[in-house]
Design an enzyme around this catalytic site. Structure first.
Site, PDB file in Angstrom:
ATOM      1  N   LYS A 264       0.863  -1.175   0.000  1.00  0.00           N
ATOM      2  CA  LYS A 264       0.000   0.000   0.000  1.00  0.00           C
ATOM      3  C   LYS A 264       0.905   1.232   0.000  1.00  0.00           C
ATOM      4  O   LYS A 264       1.945   1.236   0.672  1.00  0.00           O
ATOM      5  CB  LYS A 264      -0.888  -0.038   1.253  1.00  0.00           C
ATOM      6  CG  LYS A 264      -1.927   1.074   1.335  1.00  0.00           C
ATOM      7  CD  LYS A 264      -2.807   0.907   2.591  1.00  0.00           C
ATOM      8  CE  LYS A 264      -3.860   1.993   2.708  1.00  0.00           C
ATOM      9  NZ  LYS A 264      -4.730   1.803   3.891  1.00  0.00           N
TER      10      LYS A 264
ATOM     11  N   SER B 111      -9.713   1.997   3.132  1.00  0.00           N
ATOM     12  CA  SER B 111      -8.817   2.747   2.286  1.00  0.00           C
ATOM     13  C   SER B 111      -7.821   1.886   1.506  1.00  0.00           C
ATOM     14  O   SER B 111      -7.223   2.370   0.550  1.00  0.00           O
ATOM     15  CB  SER B 111      -8.023   3.733   3.151  1.00  0.00           C
ATOM     16  OG  SER B 111      -7.199   3.040   4.059  1.00  0.00           O
TER      17      SER B 111
ATOM     18  N   SER C 103     -10.002  -0.444   7.295  1.00  0.00           N
ATOM     19  CA  SER C 103      -9.410  -0.211   5.974  1.00  0.00           C
ATOM     20  C   SER C 103      -8.711  -1.402   5.338  1.00  0.00           C
ATOM     21  O   SER C 103      -8.297  -1.320   4.175  1.00  0.00           O
ATOM     22  CB  SER C 103      -8.424   0.951   6.034  1.00  0.00           C
ATOM     23  OG  SER C 103      -9.110   2.179   6.023  1.00  0.00           O
TER      24      SER C 103
END
Lengths: 83, 495, 491
Positions: free
Chosen positions: C83, C158, C182
């Site tokens: 990420k 997210s 997330s």
């Protein structure tokens, strides 16, 4: 303003509307009976670990200042500060 | 200052702790390096970095707490103080707010002039650990005059902020208190106390109120007080200013004011105009600092003899005057010097003390050097003082010898020999000089005999002049009195 | 093609590890296969912000060379993505924000360092909501990520780039971070496995902070076994993170095979209230029945303050984020406005231009709840309610080993559906936020499809109970094949 954010004129109405909804939403907390409950700042009940007093970080100024938008003579530049 | 006004002062002293690395990072705290060469990722507040607390900073804070008879918190918490400023990289300063590591301390000052020499207790509200900010540099060089430069070498240096109660009643007391704290942190070895380098600095909260009024007047906060002299001058200026404003029917504005040492005045700080709301909250990156009794006791065991105790010991052990003992113990190095010189000397400690406080301190001041760098070592001074005690030289000649020693001309004995400064103690030799002086001043001799006793000083002076200062003053005095009063002896008929 | 006949991109991490150790293929081959998949499919998905093809191939070659030299590390040469919230030395680390569009991290996050140290090959950096603030991936400066199951829908957020990339078989695994759900919510919405470990289990060093007391790094994978494999490397004490916990790391993969016979699973009645989509409820109930069939016992437990978890979160998280994001001031790194008139202008415009709308809203909310006069009513109150919620979980775990329920109230929603009302968006995280507030580990595993869209089963355990979570999830996956389902366009 404290957050140092500028909101464009055409965004003000929408921002205010959404912030109002958020604040109304979190106002639900006022219903909670919290009495003298101890506030929880950390998920785990641990204590701070201490680091030995050793110099471990070398000088990386030139490398780190490559990310800086404005630098001169090794200094980070900002518009003149008046004290 | 008007007697109608009472002055209320509280000090916030920032002492930089003498750790090798920063409070939350492994960058060096050394002073004077090239800009930003000691600002690591953590000091710069890089995205993703985290603080880890320096063990030594905690130990030093604990040590200070014990030295001022304070409570050392078994649990203290770091908080974030949020505000934007270019020398504050993260946009918040990690400090302690609700739960500081040290609370409820005290110390005593004796030289503030407010209590006729009686010790006055000054409360220490708290002392907390925090990180220092960086430095803004306003004149980098030509062509960059629209900019300030930011050097973050100092960012993250550990500070102990020591907050006094508003117990101080004059600028002089404030200085006495600040000197005491300075002396304590130096004794403890937790700060070098170097004010030029900014490792010991202070803000003062000053207010005045009509004598007898209960509630406090509006206070102002004075910043940038980086010498004892400026603390006194700035506070005195501010007291006068506040009294003038109030006596003219005006109001004091609560504000932060900057002391301008060039003009000896204070002025409002522009950058702090905005009312700050620091939004303190517990720093989620750091956990509560928990210490136990065993830790505190272990630190207590490392406490050195502190200034007050040393002063009492000097009075008791060396029979020094309380005031002299106070001066000698103000700095650990000075006290150590005195003790080393006393140990090496046969002379009485009082005489050694006089020389340390007098000639030695004056010479150090004149040349602007620290006692550690003294050009006359303790043993050297001891030898000199011993020559006074054993009457080899007079105190006056000793000053000449000291100056020569200071200039590196050799030891006391070498200089005395080389310059022929040994006192004339031979009675016959002295008598000859005394007789000659009396003979050369018949009218003064007559006046003396007629009762003008004070003229003895004149005769002593003449004898000293004639001997180049080498005569033993006590001996000269006795001889003169004898010869001037006992006329029957003036023919040299024996002594 | 492997000896099993499957294309390399369809293999799970564990299968790739097996193939590499058998010599069926090289790390370069599997890395190349992933890069090809990314090149072919990412333009339509937007799961990546940066693809590090050259570095990946070089790392794969290095891994192959090591293996040839006798190194038998399980992780050696396995490809995965990170990420874009994790700092990667020498590689752009944007956090999904214009603020860091030009930012090249000068160091590796501990997670990145540990995985690289074990031999992991980084394929690139995945898209995400700006500064991890969002549940739909629509707040990214780089545009929304599309859900491989329906490209008109959100992959969740997210960590939406990570979930979409894993679901579309572009990569076998990707790291994520979870502050309020997330990792778990995007995993649920894309039919992947999402693991959020106990707070303090995985170092936060080098992970760009959103809300420091809630953030935790984890993984999105295709199988629970893969998550166990990665956690074993990522977890553990880090002296650079004061909130990291000094506790031994068990062999997570070793216990997976153990039976869950006798495992006490708690069911929270409120989880099945009106807010839950009927199809999701059905899928979750079926999953619970599967657990029961494998020997688990189901018990009802009560989390009385569950309703308050979302408002609590939306005080605590913005408060911390408002402070964490103050460092982005246009001075040392990040976006700086052109020709600032003065210092105030530099700050205000750099931040106004660098941050997107949702980030600004949260900064303003956080500034508000911490300000003088509101601190007690909001921040302090929220910290107290946080304690109550944490106590609720503690009490529940006196009776059960795990709590099971839905991960998300609905399957993937359409892009744009929830952007008008932040509060509706926030309520997406109602089932996941509690674990963050209490610092508990959580796992989402695929447990069904509703109208062709995946549904997730959410498991939460006490602190450091990752082993039981993983074992339960793995046992469930032995019995079901939801985690093997692949979106039609990405087979």
């Amino acid at each position: 303003m404290l957050a140092r954010l500028r909101i464009a004129d055409d965004e003000v109405a929408d921002t205010v509307d959404k912030l109002t909804r958020i604040v109304e939403f979190v106002d639900r907390l006022s219903q909670a009976a919290t009495g003298d409950v101890v506030p929880m700042a950390h998920p785990l009940n641990a204590s701070q670990r201490l680091r030995p007093d050793l110099v471990t970080e070398p000088d990386r100024r030139d490398e780190l200042q490559q990310n800086a938008p404005a630098v001169s003579d090794g200094l980070y530049l900002v518009p003149r500060v008046i004290e | 200052m008007s007697a109608a006004w009472e002055v209320i002062i509280g000090l916030e002293i920032h002492a930089q702790l003498a750790t090798a690395s920063k409070i939350f990072s492994g960058a060096s705290t050394a002073y004077g390096s090239e800009p930003n060469t000691q600002a690591c990722l953590i000091d710069l507040g890089y995205p993703g970095v985290l603080p880890v607390l320096n063990r030594e900073a905690v130990r030093m804070a604990c040590k200070f707490g014990l030295a001022v008879n304070a409570t050392v918190a078994r649990r203290s918490v770091f908080a974030r103080k949020n505000y934007f400023y270019p020398d504050l990289p993260k946009g918040y300063q990690i400090s302690q707010y609700e739960l500081p590591i040290v609370e409820h301390g005290e110390l005593f000052i004796t030289d503030g002039g407010e209590a006729n020499g009686e010790p006055r207790r000054i409360g220490i509200t708290r002392a907390h650990l925090e990180e220092d900010a960086g430095k803004s540099i306003h004149s980098i060089h030509e062509g960059l005059d629209r900019f300030s430069g930011i050097d973050l070498n100092r960012a993250g240096t550990p500070l102990l902020e020591i907050v006094s109660e508003p117990d101080l009643r004059s600028a002089r007391e404030a200085v006495a208190y600040m000197r005491k704290i300075h002396s304590i942190v130096r004794y403890l070895g937790i700060s070098d106390g170097n004010m030029q380098e900014g490792s010991f600095r202070c803000d003062a909260n000053v207010s005045v109120r009509p004598r007898g009024q209960r509630e406090l007047g509006t206070r102002t906060e004075l910043k940038n007080l980086n010498s004892f002299r400026f603390v006194e001058k700035a506070i005195n200026f501010e007291i006068e200013r506040q009294i003038d404003v109030l006596e003219d029917g005006g109001d004091i504005v609560q504000e932060t004011r900057l002391y301008d040492s060039d003009r000896n005045q204070t002025r409002p700080m522009r950058s702090k105009e905005e009312a700050n709301d620091y939004r303190y909250f517990p720093d989620p990156d750091l956990l509560p600092v928990v210490i136990d009794d065993a830790y505190v006791e272990a630190v207590r065991a490392t406490l050195p003899e502190l200034p007050d105790a040393k002063r009492e010991r000097f009075v008791a052990e060396y029979r020094l005057r309380n005031e002299d003992a106070g001066i000698l113990t103000m700095s650990l190095a000075l006290a150590d010097y005195f003790e080393a010189a006393t140990a090496a000397a046969a002379a009485k400690p009082g005489l050694v003390a006089n020389w340390v406080i007098g000639e030695l301190s004056a010479a150090l001041n004149r040349d602007g050097i620290d006692i550690e760098a003294s050009r006359v070592p303790p043993a050297g001074l001891a030898a000199l003082v011993d020559r006074i005690a054993d009457s080899t030289i007079s105190g006056k000649i000793a000053k000449e010898v000291f100056d020569a020693m200071w200039a590196g001309e050799g030891s006391a004995d070498q200089i005395i020999e080389a310059k022929g400064l040994r006192q004339i103690t031979d009675a016959a030799e002295l008598e000859g000089v005394v007789d000659a002086v009396i003979a050369q001043n018949p009218s003064q001799a007559a006046e003396y005999r007629a009762g003008k006793d004070k003229l003895i000083g004149y005769f002593v002076g003449q004898v000293m002049k004639a001997t180049g200062g080498k005569a033993n003053p006590a001996q000269v005095n006795a001889l003169l009195k004898n010869k001037l009063t006992g006329g029957e002896l003036s023919d040299g008929g024996g002594s | 093609m492997t000896d099993a006949g499957s294309p390399l991109h369809t293999l799970t991490l564990t299968q790739i590890a097996d193939g590499l150790s058998r010599g069926d293929f090289s790390s370069r081959e599997v890395t190349r296969a992933c890069l090809d998949r990314i090149a072919a499919h990412d333009p339509a998905l937007n799961a990546f912000i940066t693809v590090t093809a050259d570095e990946a191939l070089a790392a794969a070659d290095a891994a192959d060379a090591k293996r040839a030299g006798g190194d038998t590390g399980v992780m050696l040469g396995l490809p995965m993505a990170h990420k874009d919230i994790f700092c990667t030395r020498g590689v752009k680390t944007s956090c999904g924000s214009r603020m860091l569009d030009d930012f090249v991290a000068p160091y590796d996050a501990t997670v990145v360092e540990r995985l690289a140290g074990a031999g992991i090959v980084m394929l690139g950096k995945t898209n995400m909501d700006e500064f991890a603030m969002g549940s739909s991936n629509e707040s990214s400066f780089y545009g929304p990520v599309r859900n491989p199951w329906d490209r008109e829908r959100s992959p969740g957020g997210s960590s939406g780039g990570s979930s979409a990339a894993v679901a579309a078989r572009l990569v076998p695994a990707a790291t994520g971070t979870d502050t309020g759900g997330s990792i778990r919510q995007p995993a649920a919405l894309t039919g992947t496995v999402g693991l959020k470990p106990t707070y303090g289990r995985v170092s936060r060093y080098g992970m760009i902070a959103f809300a420091s007391s809630l953030d935790q790094a984890g993984v999105i994978t295709r199988s629970v076994a893969d998550a166990a494999l990665l956690l074993g490397v990522m977890a553990g004490f880090d002296e650079r993170d004061s909130t990291s916990i000094e506790q031994p790391v068990p062999d997570y993969a070793a216990g997976l095979g153990e039976s869950i016979d006798g495992l006490k699973v708690g069911i929270v009645r409120q989880h099945f209230d009106a807010g839950l989509d009927a199809g999701c409820a059905g899928a979750v109930r079926e999953a619970l029945a599967v657990l029961e069939s494998r020997g688990a016992t189901l018990t009802e437990v009560d989390l009385p303050n569950l309703d308050l978890s979302v408002p609590t979160y939306y005080v605590v998280a913005p408060a911390e984020c408002s402070s964490n994001l103050s460092r982005f001031d246009g001075v040392r790194f990040g976006h700086r406005a052109e020709d600032p008139a003065d210092l105030f202008d530099l700050y205000c415009r750099s931040r106004a231009e660098g941050f997107g709308a949702e980030v600004k809203r949260r900064i303003m909310t956080g500034t508000y709840v911490l300000s003088a006069g509101y601190y007690d009513a909001y921040y302090l109150k929220a910290q107290q309610v946080r304690q109550l919620i944490s106590d609720d979980f503690r009490q529940a775990f006196e009776h059960v080993d795990l709590i099971a329920g839905p991960t998300s109230p609905t399957p993937a929603f359409r892009l744009g559906d929830k952007t008008d009302d932040p509060v509706t968006m926030y309520l997406n995280d109602i089932y996941t936020i509690g674990a963050n507030l209490a610092g508990l580990p959580g796992l989402s595993v695929p447990c069904g499809l509703v109208d062709g869209l995946p549904v997730g089963l959410h498991l939460v355990g006490p602190h450091f109970a990752e082993q039981s979570l993983l074992r339960c999830g793995h046992q469930y996956q032995l019995e079901t094949d939801w985690h093997r389902r692949c979106p039609n366009d990405y087979r």
